[in-house]
Write a protein that holds these residues in place. Structure first.
Motif, PDB file in Angstrom:
ATOM      1  N   TRP A   1       0.832  -1.210   0.000  1.00 23.62           N
ATOM      2  CA  TRP A   1       0.000   0.000   0.000  1.00 23.62           C
ATOM      3  C   TRP A   1       0.868   1.263   0.000  1.00 23.62           C
ATOM      4  O   TRP A   1       0.610   2.203  -0.753  1.00 23.62           O
ATOM      5  CB  TRP A   1      -0.917  -0.020   1.214  1.00 23.62           C
TER       6      TRP A   1
ATOM      7  N   ASN B   1       1.086   4.222  -2.908  1.00 24.76           N
ATOM      8  CA  ASN B   1       0.422   5.490  -2.565  1.00 24.76           C
ATOM      9  C   ASN B   1       1.329   6.444  -1.798  1.00 24.76           C
ATOM     10  O   ASN B   1       0.841   7.281  -1.033  1.00 24.76           O
ATOM     11  CB  ASN B   1      -0.834   5.215  -1.735  1.00 24.76           C
TER      12      ASN B   1
ATOM     13  N   HIS C   1       0.562  10.257  -1.935  1.00 24.96           N
ATOM     14  CA  HIS C   1      -0.687  10.623  -1.245  1.00 24.96           C
ATOM     15  C   HIS C   1      -0.509  10.538   0.268  1.00 24.96           C
ATOM     16  O   HIS C   1      -1.036  11.368   1.018  1.00 24.96           O
ATOM     17  CB  HIS C   1      -1.822   9.718  -1.702  1.00 24.96           C
TER      18      HIS C   1
ATOM     19  N   ASP D   1      -4.969   7.488  -0.215  1.00 29.52           N
ATOM     20  CA  ASP D   1      -4.651   7.282  -1.622  1.00 29.52           C
ATOM     21  C   ASP D   1      -5.168   8.479  -2.417  1.00 29.52           C
ATOM     22  O   ASP D   1      -5.372   9.564  -1.835  1.00 29.52           O
ATOM     23  CB  ASP D   1      -5.214   5.950  -2.132  1.00 29.52           C
ATOM     24  N   HIS D   2      -5.405   8.307  -3.713  1.00 27.01           N
ATOM     25  CA  HIS D   2      -5.847   9.427  -4.547  1.00 27.01           C
ATOM     26  C   HIS D   2      -7.207   9.965  -4.125  1.00 27.01           C
ATOM     27  O   HIS D   2      -7.582  11.085  -4.485  1.00 27.01           O
ATOM     28  CB  HIS D   2      -5.884   8.999  -6.017  1.00 27.01           C
TER      29      HIS D   2
END
Length: 425
Positions: A228, A232, A235, A245-246
């Motif tokens: 993860w 990410n 972010h 995330d996004h």
């Protein structure tokens, strides 16, 4: 669609401020004392706790102004609280129902604490004594928490792993494997995972009980978090949150929706984030984890909170009940007794001696089918000590156990004999 443009939308606390302004206009002394009290709470309570007290005191002030005609906190008497209790219990909530018993209990407890503290702080204009007594707070029931059992938990985990959204699996596995609260899962910073010794741990920041803690991470969780983070990283750095995330970071409401969506896919009903916490605690206690360790894992400040899980589907109780039931069934299934006078005195003595256990100062004649968990309790106690001066009796007890087919007791006394020799030499 919201009627206000984005730049003109009120802040989340606009309603509270507007209501305090109304209260201040009608009863300035009431508003002054209560708002001063709330500022004091902010110095030692979490923001959410202060918000809850704010809501309860605004409600009390509203009742004082609109129902009781009271202009000052010091004017409240015992009979006023009796009226307030009835009014509070009848307050509406969504769906045309009145407030829940839990809301009623929390509001009354908050009001009692308010009077208790301002009297203790010796503020001017307070009642001579606390008008709210302990009996005014409805007794809290103690139902066992509901949670997915082992089978439903396995189905839920399978559905999370089958999800096309990696965030779904990460959220469900973090909740299920660490026992985190939803609010705690939303808070860990970008650097929350640390390596201690040979394992990885997750630092859970200040939460509901104002304490932070470290929880160990399962190796699969470590792998999930590594993947993860790699996907990410930008972010996570921008939002300064581990699970981001996004789409941005998590909040409690989003976590609840994720768990609900995964549970629906798994065909498991009635699941929300806190119930996964209950599942972990119950699984742990039923598989031998000590209560103190579970309390540390969950961040409990009082052991009473952890003891709740000892009452849920307790495998220890189930196992011991099954063992005892088997012995009781053996008693019920015994062959009928022989006619009176059939067994001679010698035969009875031989029958009894076939099952006797030799003690330090006599024999235990308890029947074998009524075996006792306390057998050889002293010899297995951590405080038990022996030496060469006891070798004769230990040897006789070992030989007695062998002669009567008591293999476990024979092994026990063999070990004691060897230990006595070793400790003396």
């Amino acid at each position: 669609m919201n009627a206000l443009p984005a730049r003109e939308r009120p802040s989340p606390g606009w309603h509270a401020e507007a209501e305090w302004a109304q209260i201040e206009a009608s009863a300035p002394r009431v508003a002054a004392v209560m708002r001063r009290y709330l500022r004091q709470l902010g110095t030692f309570l979490a923001p959410r706790s202060v918000d809850a007290a704010d809501s309860a005191l605004r409600q009390l002030a509203r009742w004082m102004v609109t129902e009781a005609g009271l202009a000052a906190v010091g004017d409240i008497r015992r009979d006023d609280i009796e009226d307030y209790k009835v009014w509070l219990a009848a307050q509406p909530r969504g769906g045309g129902q009145t407030i829940t018993a839990e809301t009623h209990r929390q509001r009354m407890r908050t009001v009692r604490q308010f009077f208790e503290r301002i009297i203790e702080w010796d503020w001017p204009g307070t009642p001579a004594r606390n008008p709210v007594i302990a009996w005014d707070i409805p007794k809290k029931p103690e139902p066992l928490p509901k949670f997915p059992g082992d089978r439903d938990a396995a189905r839920l985990m399978a559905a999370a792993r089958a999800s096309t959204d990696p965030r779904d699996r990460l959220v469900v596995e973090l909740l299920a494997r660490t026992g985190m609260r939803a609010g705690e899962l939303a808070d860990p910073g970008a650097d929350a995972v640390v390596r201690i010794g040979a394992g990885h741990w997750l630092r859970i920041p200040l939460g509901k009980l104002r304490n932070d803690r470290y929880v160990p991470l399962h190796p699969q969780l470590t792998e999930l978090l590594t993947a993860w983070t790699a996907a990410n990283l930008d972010h996570i750095r921008r939002h300064k949150r581990l699970v981001a995330d996004h789409r941005g970071p998590l909040d409690r409401h989003l976590i609840g929706r994720i768990v609900h969506r995964v549970a629906r896919a798994a065909g498991v009903s009635g699941v929300h984030p806190h119930r996964l916490r209950h599942t972990l605690a119950t699984q742990a206690i039923n598989r031998g984890m000590r209560l103190e360790a579970i309390a540390a894992l969950l961040g409990h400040q009082k052991m009473e909170m952890t003891l709740i899980y000892a009452r849920i589907a307790n495998r220890v109780v189930a196992d011991e009940y099954a063992a005892v039931s088997a012995k009781i069934d053996a008693l019920y299934g015994q062959p009928p007794a022989l006619p009176a006078g059939y067994e001679t005195t010698g035969m009875a003595r031989l029958r009894r001696e076939a099952h006797t256990r030799m003690l330090g100062n006599g024999l235990c004649t308890r029947p074998a089918e009524l075996d006792c968990r306390m057998e050889s309790a002293c010899e297995t106690c951590a405080y038990f000590r022996t030496g060469t001066q006891f070798l004769p009796i230990l040897t006789r007890q070992r030989d007695h156990a062998r002669d009567h087919g008591q293999a476990e007791r024979a092994v026990l006394f063999d070990g004691l004999i060897q230990r006595a020799d070793t400790e003396t030499s």
